[in-house]
Design an enzyme around this catalytic site. Sequence first.
Site, PDB file in Angstrom:
ATOM      1  N   ASP A   1       0.870  -1.168   0.000  1.00 50.32           N
ATOM      2  CA  ASP A   1       0.000   0.000   0.000  1.00 50.32           C
ATOM      3  C   ASP A   1       0.916   1.229   0.000  1.00 50.32           C
ATOM      4  OD1 ASP A   1      -2.133   1.712   0.009  1.00 50.32           O
ATOM      5  OD2 ASP A   1      -3.191   0.740   1.658  1.00 50.32           O
ATOM      6  N   TRP A   2       0.328   2.382  -0.128  1.00 52.74           N
ATOM      7  CA  TRP A   2       1.058   3.644  -0.286  1.00 52.74           C
ATOM      8  C   TRP A   2       2.083   3.810   0.850  1.00 52.74           C
ATOM      9  CZ3 TRP A   2       0.813   7.386  -4.094  1.00 52.74           C
ATOM     10  CH2 TRP A   2       1.360   8.637  -3.790  1.00 52.74           C
TER      11      TRP A   2
END
Length: 746
Positions: free
Chosen positions: A279-280
């Site tokens: 994820d980011w």
Amino acid sequence: MSRKYLTQAWCVLLVTGISLSCMAQKTIPSYHQEIESLMSKMSVEDKIGQLIQENGDQGHDGSIKAGQVGSVLNVVNPQAIHRMQQLAVDSSELGIPLIFARDVIHGFKTIFPIPLGMAASFNPDLVQQSAAIAAEEAASVGVRWTFSPMVDVSRDPRWGRVAETFGEDPYLHARMGTAMVRGYQGEKLSDKTSIAACAKHFAAYGAAIGGRDYNTVELPENVLRDVYLPPFKACVDAGIASFMPSFNEINGVPSSGSAFLLDQVLQKEWGFNGVVVSDWESVIQLQTHGFTDSEKESAYQSFMAGTHMEMNSKAYANKLRELINEGRISMEKLDDAVRRILRMKFELGLFDDPYTHTADFPPMLNDHNKALAKAVATESIVLLKNEKNILPLTGFKGKIAVVGPLADSPHDQLGTWIFDGDKADAITPLTSLRDLFGSKNVNYAAGMAFSRSLDKDLFPEAIEAAKNSDVILVFIGEESILSGESHCRADLGLPGIQEEFIRQLAETGKPMVAVVMAGRPLTFESVFDTFDAVLYTWHLGTMAGPAIADIVSGKVSPSGKLPITFPRHVGQVPIYYSYKNSGKPASDATWERLYEIPPEAPQLSIGNTNHYLDYGFEPWFPFGFGLSYSTFEYSDINIQDPEVSMGDSIVISAHLKNTGSVKATEVVQLYVRDLVGSRTRPVRELKGFQRITLEAGERKKVVFRIHTSELGFHNLDMEYVTEPGAFKAWIGGSSGADLGIDFSVN
Ligand code: NOJ
């Protein structure tokens, strides 16, 4: 070339215990030779380059030319995509195409209801079609990878991302999640209209303590395996191309560095051979969690656990080479990650034609897409109350007051995560109601500028509109910004001064219908009695207006059912239908009501049960609940063989009759309880559902077939088992169904 051919089949997923029609996994070439030939030409730097996902179209030209970028997210301009792809293909030494990714969550340009709303439709076929449309629209600009479906079971409406979930139930999640995978990925990924799907957020992101986003998760492994993992496993079985680990930690280990989740469960147990994208910046967040002490250790832990591609942060770019030089990360491990990413690109056909030919695609937001968006929106609406059959307003001749902050709020009806949706395309309820009933018959006044407003200045106009009308439609709820990532709420009530607004409207004495738009269950019991009818409409997307108008006018009878339990008060959370009985189950008879206990009553320890003094033990509305303009009667529950042999199927049926006067659709639900287990079992678990449409007076036998393997759970040795013994099944229109039948598995 070695090619693996899988046959199209209906599969029973023994490990998860969920029976699903599996995606046609057919004729998927392995691209073994192509990949190996390319790999033989790649330097370590080239290989690491494939593991890097950059954000946006600025500042990456040099690294793309140098072969140091594998994927780019958040670029949707077709010219920008073309330009960057050209750099990768023509100017980098190996010419490996980029893969462009985007959060296409509930539509691209044509926006469908938020996933929680779509779940209320209990219609996986429509959900699949919506994902296919989203894929086609996204692919038409060059986006070939979406970070969806999100299959995070959540039992906490405070959590802002509950809007992005399919609710509280693993089975419903698995059905909806796999429908989306099939819709996005189509018949084959290489079709120009297909995009790669991504199951996220692995895992248990929806179990954040207190419903606060990114929070710690403490979860016993059996609950993780029985409740939170099955939808992810179903996505693997449906052939999903990618996975994303969650931001949260589980039992002290952040998912992006969890070898248990990513290596043990996902790769080894489930045999997933696709790509895991972080994820980011979740790779470097391992340090923030306190799991590592440096960027280098974050890169090491994350990569070794099984995160193949890093989104946005630079730990892999900066540190993998060093870790390989030191021998801590083997070439074999690096090659495995690179092969997966290349395979996804081959499967998408990016090596055959890396460019998108937008002109070959149908226009976005075309009539077909909008009709489908309307159909899903219509089926997502849940009727919570309809006293004296005030709804529908079929052939209504009087004046209608349309009031409330959300009657004409095109931005808010689109819901959370609509990066590419445009409010200019949204048709609001006000527009559709005017179209349907005639502008002169609709008295509109917002009354409140937005849902959180604390300003009463606009009240008088709305009260006046109400007084001059014969019925009031009041559009209340939450703006879209009040749900979604990091937008959690500790209070589930109507924000702003909506309750006061409602009370003042009620004083007009006119019949009043609430149309609630929200990204989560809201609690508004204190004003519930002021309404004659309540429609719960979530955030329905582009076509919210036409869908709501069709329901209000009675063109369609509501058929949505709640995909999540509605609490009466936030203090009841977490509250869900598949709870455990406890040793002292509450009942109406044993509930000691707060205001009925005499002062100085003795505190006893006998006869007590597990209720709240103030809010009892029951939810406001149970999972699976939803009314119709018709009525349905269930009868004649029957089981083909009440003594089922282990390994056999169980065939359970009941009769459904439309006892009302209009054609309507009912979501018939099957629940089962394993009465005695070596670990206690929930009081009910959803095991099947069917949407049945009946004419007024029509009666039909509804048959469910489930396999004994679907009745299992993880025992004390963490084995998935179905234990022999006594079970009970119920068939009905909600999780509170009372038409039951006993059976045993031997
Ligand atoms: C963070 C979110 O958690 C995830 O769902 C999303 O896909 C990525 N950002 C990319 O935008």
